[in-house]
Design a protein around this motif. Structure first.
Motif, PDB file in Angstrom:
ATOM      1  N   UNK A  43      -1.108  -6.998 -13.341  1.00  0.00           N
ATOM      2  CA  UNK A  43       0.080  -6.172 -13.526  1.00  0.00           C
ATOM      3  C   UNK A  43       0.904  -6.062 -12.259  1.00  0.00           C
ATOM      4  N   UNK A  44       1.794  -5.102 -12.253  1.00  0.00           N
ATOM      5  CA  UNK A  44       2.705  -4.932 -11.116  1.00  0.00           C
ATOM      6  C   UNK A  44       2.005  -4.561  -9.806  1.00  0.00           C
ATOM      7  N   UNK A  45       0.791  -4.028  -9.873  1.00  0.00           N
ATOM      8  CA  UNK A  45       0.076  -3.647  -8.655  1.00  0.00           C
ATOM      9  C   UNK A  45      -0.561  -4.839  -7.933  1.00  0.00           C
ATOM     10  N   UNK A  81       0.544  -7.414  -6.303  1.00  0.00           N
ATOM     11  CA  UNK A  81       1.059  -7.680  -4.956  1.00  0.00           C
ATOM     12  C   UNK A  81       0.760  -6.542  -3.985  1.00  0.00           C
ATOM     13  N   UNK A  82       0.637  -5.330  -4.506  1.00  0.00           N
ATOM     14  CA  UNK A  82       0.247  -4.201  -3.666  1.00  0.00           C
ATOM     15  C   UNK A  82      -1.146  -4.436  -3.093  1.00  0.00           C
ATOM     16  N   UNK A  83      -2.090  -4.801  -3.960  1.00  0.00           N
ATOM     17  CA  UNK A  83      -3.468  -5.030  -3.512  1.00  0.00           C
ATOM     18  C   UNK A  83      -3.528  -6.206  -2.545  1.00  0.00           C
ATOM     19  N   UNK A  84      -2.738  -7.232  -2.809  1.00  0.00           N
ATOM     20  CA  UNK A  84      -2.694  -8.377  -1.896  1.00  0.00           C
ATOM     21  C   UNK A  84      -2.188  -7.940  -0.517  1.00  0.00           C
ATOM     22  N   UNK A  85      -1.126  -7.143  -0.494  1.00  0.00           N
ATOM     23  CA  UNK A  85      -0.591  -6.651   0.768  1.00  0.00           C
ATOM     24  C   UNK A  85      -1.589  -5.780   1.520  1.00  0.00           C
ATOM     25  N   UNK A  86      -2.307  -4.933   0.791  1.00  0.00           N
ATOM     26  CA  UNK A  86      -3.318  -4.090   1.436  1.00  0.00           C
ATOM     27  C   UNK A  86      -4.466  -4.937   1.983  1.00  0.00           C
ATOM     28  N   UNK A  87      -4.835  -5.995   1.253  1.00  0.00           N
ATOM     29  CA  UNK A  87      -5.860  -6.915   1.750  1.00  0.00           C
ATOM     30  C   UNK A  87      -5.387  -7.580   3.042  1.00  0.00           C
ATOM     31  N   UNK A  88      -4.111  -7.950   3.088  1.00  0.00           N
ATOM     32  CA  UNK A  88      -3.574  -8.574   4.300  1.00  0.00           C
ATOM     33  C   UNK A  88      -3.584  -7.593   5.470  1.00  0.00           C
ATOM     34  N   UNK A  89      -3.276  -6.335   5.212  1.00  0.00           N
ATOM     35  CA  UNK A  89      -3.346  -5.342   6.288  1.00  0.00           C
ATOM     36  C   UNK A  89      -4.775  -5.218   6.814  1.00  0.00           C
ATOM     37  N   UNK A  90      -5.750  -5.217   5.907  1.00  0.00           N
ATOM     38  CA  UNK A  90      -7.153  -5.111   6.336  1.00  0.00           C
ATOM     39  C   UNK A  90      -7.584  -6.342   7.131  1.00  0.00           C
ATOM     40  N   UNK A  91      -7.116  -7.520   6.728  1.00  0.00           N
ATOM     41  CA  UNK A  91      -7.437  -8.733   7.489  1.00  0.00           C
ATOM     42  C   UNK A  91      -6.755  -8.682   8.854  1.00  0.00           C
ATOM     43  N   UNK A  92      -5.525  -8.171   8.892  1.00  0.00           N
ATOM     44  CA  UNK A  92      -4.843  -8.011  10.169  1.00  0.00           C
ATOM     45  C   UNK A  92      -5.616  -7.097  11.104  1.00  0.00           C
ATOM     46  N   UNK A  93      -6.136  -6.007  10.556  1.00  0.00           N
ATOM     47  CA  UNK A  93      -6.955  -5.090  11.349  1.00  0.00           C
ATOM     48  C   UNK A  93      -8.232  -5.792  11.812  1.00  0.00           C
ATOM     49  N   UNK A  94      -8.805  -6.624  10.961  1.00  0.00           N
ATOM     50  CA  UNK A  94      -9.994  -7.392  11.326  1.00  0.00           C
ATOM     51  C   UNK A  94      -9.683  -8.296  12.514  1.00  0.00           C
ATOM     52  N   UNK A 151       5.347  -6.340   4.761  1.00  0.00           N
ATOM     53  CA  UNK A 151       6.439  -6.857   3.914  1.00  0.00           C
ATOM     54  C   UNK A 151       6.012  -6.843   2.443  1.00  0.00           C
ATOM     55  N   UNK A 152       4.789  -7.229   2.165  1.00  0.00           N
ATOM     56  CA  UNK A 152       4.336  -7.336   0.772  1.00  0.00           C
ATOM     57  C   UNK A 152       4.163  -5.996   0.074  1.00  0.00           C
ATOM     58  N   UNK A 153       3.987  -4.911   0.825  1.00  0.00           N
ATOM     59  CA  UNK A 153       3.896  -3.602   0.170  1.00  0.00           C
ATOM     60  C   UNK A 153       5.252  -2.899   0.108  1.00  0.00           C
ATOM     61  N   UNK A 154       6.270  -3.478   0.708  1.00  0.00           N
ATOM     62  CA  UNK A 154       7.614  -2.885   0.733  1.00  0.00           C
ATOM     63  C   UNK A 154       8.143  -2.524  -0.652  1.00  0.00           C
ATOM     64  N   UNK A 155       7.981  -3.378  -1.678  1.00  0.00           N
ATOM     65  CA  UNK A 155       8.515  -3.020  -2.993  1.00  0.00           C
ATOM     66  C   UNK A 155       7.945  -1.729  -3.578  1.00  0.00           C
ATOM     67  N   UNK A 172       2.491   3.930  -5.707  1.00  0.00           N
ATOM     68  CA  UNK A 172       1.475   4.206  -6.724  1.00  0.00           C
ATOM     69  C   UNK A 172       0.171   4.725  -6.111  1.00  0.00           C
ATOM     70  N   UNK A 173      -0.583   5.444  -6.900  1.00  0.00           N
ATOM     71  CA  UNK A 173      -1.953   5.859  -6.576  1.00  0.00           C
ATOM     72  C   UNK A 173      -2.037   6.727  -5.323  1.00  0.00           C
TER      73      UNK A 173
END
Length: 160
Positions: free
Chosen positions: A75-77, A79-92, A111-115, A121-122
């Motif tokens: 669903x629409x979320x 890309x949100x989860x993908x962006x959050x995964x990228x933030x966690x990898x960035x922190x890693x 950028x990916x969580x911008x929309x 959500x959540x």
């Protein structure tokens, strides 16, 4: 020819133990228990588990939780989860001392969580996460090594 490690379904899966930041350790070493893959969670469960892992200094493991949400969402979320995964990898990457990799992934995740910024959500603090990521990127660009502080994912604790 060396044999590859395989999981129960026969897929290639490195069985070497890993440290808290996901780096492979020698076979037989004491590692950190791996995050189970393919777990379907509610958004609240995903956020709570990822936050626990971030707070425990395990951003690589938090990325795996977000990756499960990303891969199981259509669903629409998604890309949100993908962006959050990228933030966690960035922190890693930041925690491992790879400032260039950290900056790249943190910028991409922000950028990916911008929309989702207008109507997060959540209970996710999208604006706060983006600011956290941008601050960490600036720190990474100015220093050889950063000491990253994990972000708060939500404005309030999610309900399970």
């Amino acid at each position: 020819m060396s044999r590859r490690d395989r999981d129960a379904e026969g897929r290639a899966r490195n069985a070497r133990p890993r440290d808290g930041l996901g780096r492979p350790l020698p076979y037989g070493a004491d590692g950190v228990e791996r995050q189970p893959e393919g777990v379907v969670r509610t958004p609240a469960q995903t956020l709570a588990e990822a936050q626990r892992l971030l707070d425990d200094g395990k951003p690589f493991h938090a990325h795996e939780v977000f990756e499960d949400a990303w891969k199981t969402s259509d669903g629409p979320d998604r890309e949100l989860w993908r962006g959050l995964a990228q933030l966690a990898v960035g922190l890693t990457h930041a925690a491992r001392g790879n400032t260039a990799g950290a900056a790249s992934l943190l910028e991409r995740g922000a950028v990916n969580i911008e929309p989702f910024r207008g109507e997060p959500p959540h209970g996710i603090d999208v604006a706060g996460l983006q600011q956290w990521a941008r601050d960490l990127v600036e720190e990474a660009k100015q220093q050889v090594r950063v000491e990253p502080v994990p972000p708060r994912l939500t404005l309030v604790e999610p309900l399970n």
